[in-house]
Design a protein around this motif. Structure first.
Motif, PDB file in Angstrom:
ATOM      1  N   ASP A   1      38.331  18.281  18.090  1.00 15.81           N
ATOM      2  CA  ASP A   1      37.897  17.250  17.151  1.00 15.81           C
ATOM      3  C   ASP A   1      38.106  17.733  15.727  1.00 15.81           C
ATOM      4  OD1 ASP A   1      37.152  15.584  19.142  1.00 15.81           O
ATOM      5  OD2 ASP A   1      35.028  16.117  19.097  1.00 15.81           O
ATOM      6  N   VAL A   2      38.748  16.922  14.919  1.00 18.86           N
ATOM      7  CA  VAL A   2      38.883  17.251  13.505  1.00 18.86           C
ATOM      8  C   VAL A   2      38.357  16.067  12.705  1.00 18.86           C
ATOM      9  CG1 VAL A   2      40.892  18.717  13.872  1.00 18.86           C
ATOM     10  CG2 VAL A   2      41.216  16.306  13.343  1.00 18.86           C
ATOM     11  N   THR A   3      38.020  16.298  11.448  1.00 21.01           N
ATOM     12  CA  THR A   3      37.556  15.207  10.603  1.00 21.01           C
ATOM     13  C   THR A   3      38.642  14.852   9.608  1.00 21.01           C
ATOM     14  OG1 THR A   3      35.332  16.059  10.829  1.00 21.01           O
ATOM     15  CG2 THR A   3      35.696  14.419   9.118  1.00 21.01           C
ATOM     16  N   ASN A   4      39.145  13.668   9.736  1.00 20.00           N
ATOM     17  CA  ASN A   4      40.196  13.183   8.850  1.00 20.00           C
ATOM     18  C   ASN A   4      39.564  12.807   7.523  1.00 20.00           C
ATOM     19  OD1 ASN A   4      42.040  11.660   7.465  1.00 20.00           O
ATOM     20  ND2 ASN A   4      42.430  10.204   9.106  1.00 20.00           N
ATOM     21  N   GLN A   5      39.844  13.605   6.488  1.00 17.94           N
ATOM     22  CA  GLN A   5      39.237  13.367   5.179  1.00 17.94           C
ATOM     23  C   GLN A   5      39.629  12.009   4.617  1.00 17.94           C
ATOM     24  OE1 GLN A   5      40.797  16.908   3.174  1.00 17.94           O
ATOM     25  NE2 GLN A   5      38.679  17.490   2.859  1.00 17.94           N
ATOM     26  N   ALA A   6      40.880  11.626   4.841  1.00 13.78           N
ATOM     27  CA  ALA A   6      41.374  10.403   4.220  1.00 13.78           C
ATOM     28  C   ALA A   6      40.587   9.189   4.695  1.00 13.78           C
ATOM     29  CB  ALA A   6      42.859  10.228   4.518  1.00 13.78           C
ATOM     30  N   ALA A   7      40.342   9.123   6.003  1.00 10.94           N
ATOM     31  CA  ALA A   7      39.666   7.947   6.519  1.00 10.94           C
ATOM     32  C   ALA A   7      38.186   8.216   6.758  1.00 10.94           C
ATOM     33  CB  ALA A   7      40.327   7.487   7.810  1.00 10.94           C
ATOM     34  N   GLY A   8      37.770   9.474   6.608  1.00  8.56           N
ATOM     35  CA  GLY A   8      36.380   9.827   6.826  1.00  8.56           C
ATOM     36  C   GLY A   8      35.938   9.646   8.271  1.00  8.56           C
TER      37      GLY A   8
END
Lengths: 200, 555
Positions: free
Chosen positions: B202-209
């Motif tokens: 799991d990663v957190t996509n900064q662009a879409a939050g």
């Protein structure tokens, strides 16, 4: 008949023991070797943000739209995707080169991008309006990146020259660009942009 | 996108040099694998566990029965275990596979086709991928190789009905040849960026939050044998276009190298086994000339960037990966269809019409340049027998091939071999074109719709596995029709080749005389090349004219 049964019995046992070697031991051995020699790649090339949290795979595109689905101006955008940049699946549009649906999609993308970037439609490069084969390719052409620099710089309050330098840092060169083509990794570029905006 | 002719030429040069450097040592190694009489200790243990009587050689009919029994058992086991996926471990939460899809997939992987009527991410978990499908990537490739070896033995041996032991041959092909090569290739691919683990991240996509799930799996181990065994079934739906299967242009070129590796070294093994290296060089030369011509044709057709949508987009792009580019994709598209691989790093459906046509033409050539592992060589040897027969007719001599007389029985078998795949392709595509409900599975209109269906049956009957991906093949009719095409397209030719091998092995050697038409050298090579091309053109030109040629020439 007896002969067929004997052959079939051999086949079952052969398949079972071959599976143990080829279907269990072999992938486990490659797994072990991969974790030893190249754990970063073997585990999906996951890169972290400034805070040290896993933020992306360097190889996979990310959606840059906000909750409402509108493309956010603060980020560089990847190419169109037939799977909405979701790595739970992967696919091309699989539309033929003369397909009217593809013609429509290309024209729609072209108009939208020209409007968003404030440029004439003729300035929008082909990779910007076409979906990649996987739907997950994080790379765009240097031309499409250049097109987005002014918008991202304005939205972030950054100097366009600095943003272009970040683009250049994420642009492939050398043998990779010669054998393939020069490409900008948008996923990594956006991480750099976020870091630069934080410093700003 | 940038289409660079310099890049195409460089990649061709790199491939040719690399393959030239390895073809001799690998060819010698393969000869030793199959002519050596000693079994290693682990092999003897394996034979005991599997109940193989390694000491006895088989006649052609028993050899064939072993091929068929092994393949039938494999198909049944893979079908059953896919259906049971929901209750087995390693399902990744996925239910049992739909019966039509499971049937099509079982046949597809056992016949070295690897047509994928399913999207792997949504259909099969780690167990099915790793323990069923990847295993057949090894075994179906091994079966192709050993059938070619049996044919060579038929040419070499005289006055016997023994062709070797199928189980021993498959064991050696799998464990002495494919496994070590695949292991090295897999580790190289991991270093290049291909995934090899058993979990997602799991990663957190900064662009879409929002969070994004980065998939994992034993990809590199499957990827290596996928290309090395000319299989082509992807771990992911997008196959070698997926960044985790094919992260960059170097891995792409490496995969093309692996695709061509064994098929291009087998002619050397053949030359060595028959004791006349000129025979091997001639076959390799014809394969190489066809590969080069077809790759150049593909590059030209891709560079044309034809198509109304392509023109509207401002050039190539749809279906291409930016990081790989059109040069690497045209090289890949040519080699994957000239062999029985069918892996793709670009969406073939979106290629310019004539480029899609070249991909079909490559498969229609019978996949002999250099062809699938083993199947390329036995296909080319059958064509050589046809060529020597034609040469014999021209000069009024009884045809001979490498010291064996080509009599009526041999000619019947060779002629039947040549008829099998065109018949399957044209009959199935023809019948399907008359069924509106079936044609609705190919949603494109006009000639492209016919192209999608023609491509599917060409790919199935030739055991390629690549597709014009716009087609839906999971329904009962298409998956069953393709299943039959794959089965007959694989096992009828194998049966004919083994019968041919048996009939050649029984003969006495005849000495070379002044009347013998030489089956080596540039003259015979050009004849073989012409026979291959003319036979294909005569069989398929009308069908190609209705599909890709119509679409490509309309504009």
């Amino acid at each position: 008949m007896k002969m067929y049964l004997r052959q079939a019995a051999t086949a079952v046992r052969f398949l079972l023991f071959a599976t143990l070697v080829l279907g269990v031991l072999y992938p486990l051995a490659v797994f072990g070797a991969g974790q030893l020699v190249a754990p970063f790649q073997a585990n999906g090339s996951v890169v972290k943000d400034q805070a040290g949290n896993p933020a992306a795979s360097a190889l996979i595109a990310q959606v840059s739209a906000d909750g409402s689905g509108a493309q956010s101006p603060e980020w560089f955008h990847a190419r169109p995707s037939a799977v909405s940049w979701d790595p739970a699946s992967s696919s091309a549009s699989n539309l033929g080169p003369n397909d009217p649906k593809l013609l429509d999609a290309v024209s729609t993308h072209r108009a939208a991008i020209a409007a968003a970037e404030g440029v004439p439609v003729t300035d929008v490069p082909a990779d910007a309006v076409t979906a990649s084969g996987s739907g997950l390719d994080p790379h765009i052409s240097p031309a499409y990146a250049r097109l987005q620099v002014a918008r991202v710089a304005a939205a972030r309050g950054l100097n366009p020259g600095d943003v272009q330098r970040l683009v250049d840092l994420q642009t492939s060169g050398g043998a990779e660009a010669f054998l393939g083509q020069a490409s900008v990794n948008v996923t990594l570029l956006n991480l750099d942009i976020a870091a630069a905006a934080n410093r700003h | 996108m940038v289409f660079s002719a310099a890049s195409v030429i460089t990649q061709i040069a790199v491939l040719l040099v690399a393959l030239f450097l390895v073809h001799k040592p690998l060819g010698i190694y393969m000869d030793k694998v199959f002519t050596g009489s000693r079994s290693s200790k682990p092999e003897r243990v394996f034979y005991r566990l599997a109940g193989v009587d390694a000491g006895t050689e088989q006649s052609w009919s028993v050899y064939l029965r072993s091929v068929l029994a092994f393949s039938a058992v494999s198909i049944l086991v893979i079908f059953a275990l896919q259906r049971l996926q929901g209750v087995l471990p390693g399902s990744n939460g996925l239910p049992g596979v739909d019966p039509w899809v499971a049937m099509n997939t079982a046949i597809s992987f056992v016949t070295n086709t690897n047509w994928q009527t399913y999207a792997p991410e949504a259909t099969v978990g780690i167990f099915v991928q790793m323990c069923l499908l990847a295993v057949q990537n090894f075994l179906s490739a091994a079966v192709g190789i050993v059938v070619a070896i049996a044919l060579i033995r038929g040419i070499v041996r005289a006055g016997t009905d023994r062709l070797g032991n199928f189980w021993v041959d498959v064991t050696r092909a799998s464990f002495r040849l494919l496994l070590p090569l695949a292991a090295v290739a897999a580790i190289a691919l991991v270093i290049g960026g291909v995934v090899q683990n058993f979990w997602s991240t799991d990663v957190t996509n900064q662009a879409a939050g929002v969070s994004q799930v980065i998939p994992g799996g034993p990809v590199a181990s499957q990827e290596a044998i996928k290309v090395l065994g000319t299989n082509g079934g992807g771990y992911f739906n997008a196959n070698s276009a997926h960044p985790f299967e094919n992260p960059n242009v170097f891995t792409s070129l490496f995969q093309v190298f692996l695709i061509l590796l064994i098929p291009s070294a087998l002619p050397y093994t053949y030359g060595r086994m028959v004791g006349d290296q000129c025979q091997g060089f001639t076959v390799a030369g014809v394969m190489g000339a066809l590969w080069l011509a077809s790759t150049a044709l593909m590059a030209w057709a891709v560079a044309s960037a034809q198509g109304t949508a392509t023109t509207a987009a401002g050039g190539l792009g749809e279906g291409f990966e930016q990081r790989l580019g059109p040069a690497a994709s045209s090289i890949f598209a040519a080699s994957t269809t000239l062999t029985s691989t069918g892996a793709v790093n670009v969406a073939h459906d979106s290629l310019p019409p004539l480029a899609g046509g070249v991909a079909m033409l490559n498969m229609m050539l019978g996949e002999v340049a250099p062809g699938g592992t083993g199947s390329g060589l036995y296909g080319m040897l059958v064509l050589a027998i046809i060529a020597v027969f034609i040469a014999g007719l021209m000069v009024g001599r009884t045809p001979e091939f490498v010291g064996k007389k080509i009599g009526p029985r041999e000619m019947k078998l060779a002629a039947l071999y040549i008829l099998v795949t065109p018949t399957l392709v044209l009959v199935f595509a023809g019948i399907t074109a008359l069924l509106p409900d079936a044609m609705a599975n190919a949603p494109a209109g006009g000639p492209h719709q016919f192209s999608e269906m023609l491509y599917a049956f060409t790919s199935g009957a030739n055991n390629n596995g690549s597709a014009f991906g716009g087609i839906t093949s999971s329904g009962p009719y298409v998956s069953a029709a393709l299943g039959v095409a794959m089965l007959l397209g694989r096992f009828l030719p194998i049966a004919l080749v083994l019968a041919l091998a048996g009939s050649l092995a029984r003969q006495r050697k005849i000495p070379v005389s002044a009347g013998t038409v030489p089956t080596h050298g540039a003259l015979f090579g050009s004849l073989l090349l012409s026979v291959t091309v003319i036979m294909t053109a005569l069989s398929y030109f009308p069908a190609l004219a209705l599909g890709p040629l119509a679409e490509g020439l309309i504009q």
